[in-house]
Write a protein that holds these residues in place. Structure first.
Motif, PDB file in Angstrom:
ATOM      1  N   ALA A 278       6.319  -4.613   3.198  1.00 51.16           N
ATOM      2  CA  ALA A 278       6.997  -5.741   2.547  1.00 51.16           C
ATOM      3  C   ALA A 278       6.114  -6.982   2.558  1.00 51.16           C
ATOM      4  N   ASP A 279       6.286  -7.791   1.516  1.00 46.70           N
ATOM      5  CA  ASP A 279       5.477  -9.018   1.436  1.00 46.70           C
ATOM      6  C   ASP A 279       6.167 -10.206   2.079  1.00 46.70           C
ATOM      7  N   GLY A 280       7.472 -10.156   2.263  1.00 44.51           N
ATOM      8  CA  GLY A 280       8.175 -11.267   2.914  1.00 44.51           C
ATOM      9  C   GLY A 280       8.678 -10.859   4.285  1.00 44.51           C
ATOM     10  N   LEU A 281       9.319 -11.818   4.972  1.00 44.44           N
ATOM     11  CA  LEU A 281       9.839 -11.550   6.313  1.00 44.44           C
ATOM     12  C   LEU A 281      11.327 -11.218   6.334  1.00 44.44           C
ATOM     13  N   SER A 282      11.998 -11.416   5.205  1.00 47.29           N
ATOM     14  CA  SER A 282      13.457 -11.248   5.198  1.00 47.29           C
ATOM     15  C   SER A 282      13.862  -9.823   5.536  1.00 47.29           C
ATOM     16  N   LEU A 283      13.317  -8.843   4.810  1.00 49.01           N
ATOM     17  CA  LEU A 283      13.690  -7.450   5.049  1.00 49.01           C
ATOM     18  C   LEU A 283      13.233  -6.952   6.420  1.00 49.01           C
ATOM     19  N   PRO A 284      11.984  -7.236   6.847  1.00 51.53           N
ATOM     20  CA  PRO A 284      11.592  -6.800   8.194  1.00 51.53           C
ATOM     21  C   PRO A 284      12.471  -7.389   9.302  1.00 51.53           C
ATOM     22  N   ILE A 285      12.834  -8.674   9.177  1.00 52.29           N
ATOM     23  CA  ILE A 285      13.672  -9.284  10.215  1.00 52.29           C
ATOM     24  C   ILE A 285      15.078  -8.702  10.185  1.00 52.29           C
ATOM     25  N   LEU A 286      15.589  -8.412   8.978  1.00 55.41           N
ATOM     26  CA  LEU A 286      16.900  -7.777   8.870  1.00 55.41           C
ATOM     27  C   LEU A 286      16.897  -6.404   9.537  1.00 55.41           C
ATOM     28  N   LEU A 287      15.856  -5.623   9.243  1.00 59.45           N
ATOM     29  CA  LEU A 287      15.756  -4.301   9.868  1.00 59.45           C
ATOM     30  C   LEU A 287      15.524  -4.413  11.373  1.00 59.45           C
ATOM     31  N   TRP A 288      14.775  -5.426  11.793  1.00 60.95           N
ATOM     32  CA  TRP A 288      14.560  -5.637  13.233  1.00 60.95           C
ATOM     33  C   TRP A 288      15.887  -5.917  13.942  1.00 60.95           C
ATOM     34  N   ALA A 289      16.713  -6.790  13.324  1.00 62.14           N
ATOM     35  CA  ALA A 289      18.015  -7.096  13.929  1.00 62.14           C
ATOM     36  C   ALA A 289      18.901  -5.859  13.984  1.00 62.14           C
ATOM     37  N   LEU A 290      18.882  -5.077  12.898  1.00 55.51           N
ATOM     38  CA  LEU A 290      19.688  -3.861  12.871  1.00 55.51           C
ATOM     39  C   LEU A 290      19.200  -2.856  13.912  1.00 55.51           C
ATOM     40  N   ALA A 291      17.877  -2.670  13.987  1.00 55.15           N
ATOM     41  CA  ALA A 291      17.319  -1.729  14.965  1.00 55.15           C
ATOM     42  C   ALA A 291      17.596  -2.176  16.394  1.00 55.15           C
TER      43      ALA A 291
ATOM     44  N   SER B  68       0.855  -1.180   0.000  1.00 60.69           N
ATOM     45  CA  SER B  68       0.000   0.000   0.000  1.00 60.69           C
ATOM     46  C   SER B  68       0.896   1.238   0.000  1.00 60.69           C
ATOM     47  N   VAL B  69       0.866   1.963  -1.135  1.00 58.33           N
ATOM     48  CA  VAL B  69       1.731   3.136  -1.270  1.00 58.33           C
ATOM     49  C   VAL B  69       1.318   4.230  -0.298  1.00 58.33           C
ATOM     50  N   GLY B  70       0.020   4.383  -0.090  1.00 59.49           N
ATOM     51  CA  GLY B  70      -0.457   5.421   0.827  1.00 59.49           C
ATOM     52  C   GLY B  70      -0.001   5.186   2.257  1.00 59.49           C
ATOM     53  N   ASN B  71      -0.124   3.943   2.709  1.00 57.27           N
ATOM     54  CA  ASN B  71       0.331   3.631   4.069  1.00 57.27           C
ATOM     55  C   ASN B  71       1.846   3.794   4.201  1.00 57.27           C
ATOM     56  N   ALA B  72       2.581   3.364   3.153  1.00 53.09           N
ATOM     57  CA  ALA B  72       4.037   3.520   3.190  1.00 53.09           C
ATOM     58  C   ALA B  72       4.419   4.997   3.206  1.00 53.09           C
ATOM     59  N   ALA B  73       3.717   5.816   2.398  1.00 53.86           N
ATOM     60  CA  ALA B  73       4.010   7.255   2.375  1.00 53.86           C
ATOM     61  C   ALA B  73       3.723   7.886   3.732  1.00 53.86           C
ATOM     62  N   LEU B  74       2.649   7.446   4.378  1.00 52.52           N
ATOM     63  CA  LEU B  74       2.322   7.965   5.715  1.00 52.52           C
ATOM     64  C   LEU B  74       3.443   7.663   6.710  1.00 52.52           C
ATOM     65  N   MET B  75       3.944   6.441   6.676  1.00 51.78           N
ATOM     66  CA  MET B  75       5.002   6.078   7.607  1.00 51.78           C
ATOM     67  C   MET B  75       6.296   6.819   7.296  1.00 51.78           C
ATOM     68  N   VAL B  76       6.564   7.059   5.995  1.00 55.21           N
ATOM     69  CA  VAL B  76       7.758   7.827   5.621  1.00 55.21           C
ATOM     70  C   VAL B  76       7.657   9.244   6.159  1.00 55.21           C
ATOM     71  N   VAL B  77       6.484   9.860   5.999  1.00 53.09           N
ATOM     72  CA  VAL B  77       6.293  11.237   6.490  1.00 53.09           C
ATOM     73  C   VAL B  77       6.438  11.289   8.004  1.00 53.09           C
ATOM     74  N   LEU B  78       5.819  10.315   8.710  1.00 48.24           N
ATOM     75  CA  LEU B  78       5.915  10.296  10.173  1.00 48.24           C
ATOM     76  C   LEU B  78       7.352  10.076  10.645  1.00 48.24           C
ATOM     77  N   ALA B  79       8.046   9.149   9.983  1.00 44.84           N
ATOM     78  CA  ALA B  79       9.433   8.882  10.370  1.00 44.84           C
ATOM     79  C   ALA B  79      10.318  10.093  10.103  1.00 44.84           C
ATOM     80  N   ALA B  80      10.118  10.748   8.951  1.00 46.42           N
ATOM     81  CA  ALA B  80      10.906  11.943   8.640  1.00 46.42           C
ATOM     82  C   ALA B  80      10.588  13.070   9.619  1.00 46.42           C
ATOM     83  N   GLY B  81       9.307  13.204   9.996  1.00 50.59           N
ATOM     84  CA  GLY B  81       8.938  14.237  10.964  1.00 50.59           C
ATOM     85  C   GLY B  81       9.574  13.995  12.326  1.00 50.59           C
ATOM     86  N   ALA B  82       9.593  12.730  12.760  1.00 49.22           N
ATOM     87  CA  ALA B  82      10.223  12.413  14.041  1.00 49.22           C
ATOM     88  C   ALA B  82      11.721  12.661  13.992  1.00 49.22           C
ATOM     89  N   ALA B  83      12.358  12.314  12.878  1.00 48.49           N
ATOM     90  CA  ALA B  83      13.792  12.554  12.738  1.00 48.49           C
ATOM     91  C   ALA B  83      14.096  14.049  12.723  1.00 48.49           C
TER      92      ALA B  83
END
Length: 201
Positions: free
Chosen positions: A93-106, A42-57
């Motif tokens: 994301a549709d798979g778990l690979s990228l979320p788990i990678l980012l989770w480990a990094l975070a 969902s591009v709209g949901n992803a854009a919302l999270m990008v805006v929120l993350a950029a605002g927090a940063a």
């Protein structure tokens, strides 16, 4: 000095250490729940999270220059920004690979930042314990010195009272002996004894 024994439950010591992992894991789980409920691709949901993350940063960068608690606010804002970014990726994301990678990094970054504050807190706690121990030793030394001084004064007073009692008993006994003459003592050059008249022996 007897110090009270304190016992800390193991959960109280473990809770701060587990907090970063619990936080990032919670964000990952919520992001995957969001993914299952329609946020995937969902591009709209992803854009919302990008805006929120950029605002927090941006809020973190803006508040980092504030001398009054700016570091705490900046750290909170950057943590929120990272959490929002992780949630956005986990939801999109549709798979778990990228979320788990980012989770480990975070999680690694969170532990790296937390370790700095833990070291500072530990250093301050050790300094406080050393200062408290030093003050207790000083107070204990003062108490011991005062106790010895009071004991010595009590012993001196007790010895003086015993000497006065023995002297009074000797004077009474000597005055009762036949042939005792206070004038003979004075004529011999010794100090004149106090008169028994008006004295309560």
């Amino acid at each position: 000095m007897n110090e009270p024994l304190t016992y800390r439950h193991w959960a109280l010591d473990l809770a701060p250490k587990a907090a970063p992992a619990l936080a990032t894991t919670t964000v990952l789980i919520l992001g995957r729940i969001w993914n299952a409920n329609g946020a995937e691709h969902s591009v709209g949901n992803a854009a919302l999270m990008v805006v929120l993350a950029a605002g927090a940063a941006a809020a973190g960068a803006f508040s980092s220059g504030n001398p009054y608690g700016g570091s705490v606010i900046a750290g909170t804002a950057f943590a929120a920004s990272g959490g929002l970014a992780l949630a956005g990726v986990a939801g999109y994301a549709d798979g778990l690979s990228l979320p788990i990678l980012l989770w480990a990094l975070a999680t690694a970054v969170a532990y790296g930042l937390a370790a700095r504050y833990w070291r500072t807190d530990r250093r301050e706690a050790v300094t406080y314990e050393r200062q408290t121990l030093g003050q207790r030793e000083v107070h204990a030394h003062v108490e011991r010195v005062e106790a010895l001084r009071a004991g010595a004064q009590i012993e001196v007073a007790r010895s003086g009272a015993a000497y006065a009692e023995q002297l009074a008993s000797a004077l009474i006994t000597r005055a009762g002996l036949p042939g005792f003459s206070p004038q003979a003592i004075t004529d011999a050059g010794l100090p004149e004894l106090p008169s028994a008249e008006g004295k309560d022996w």
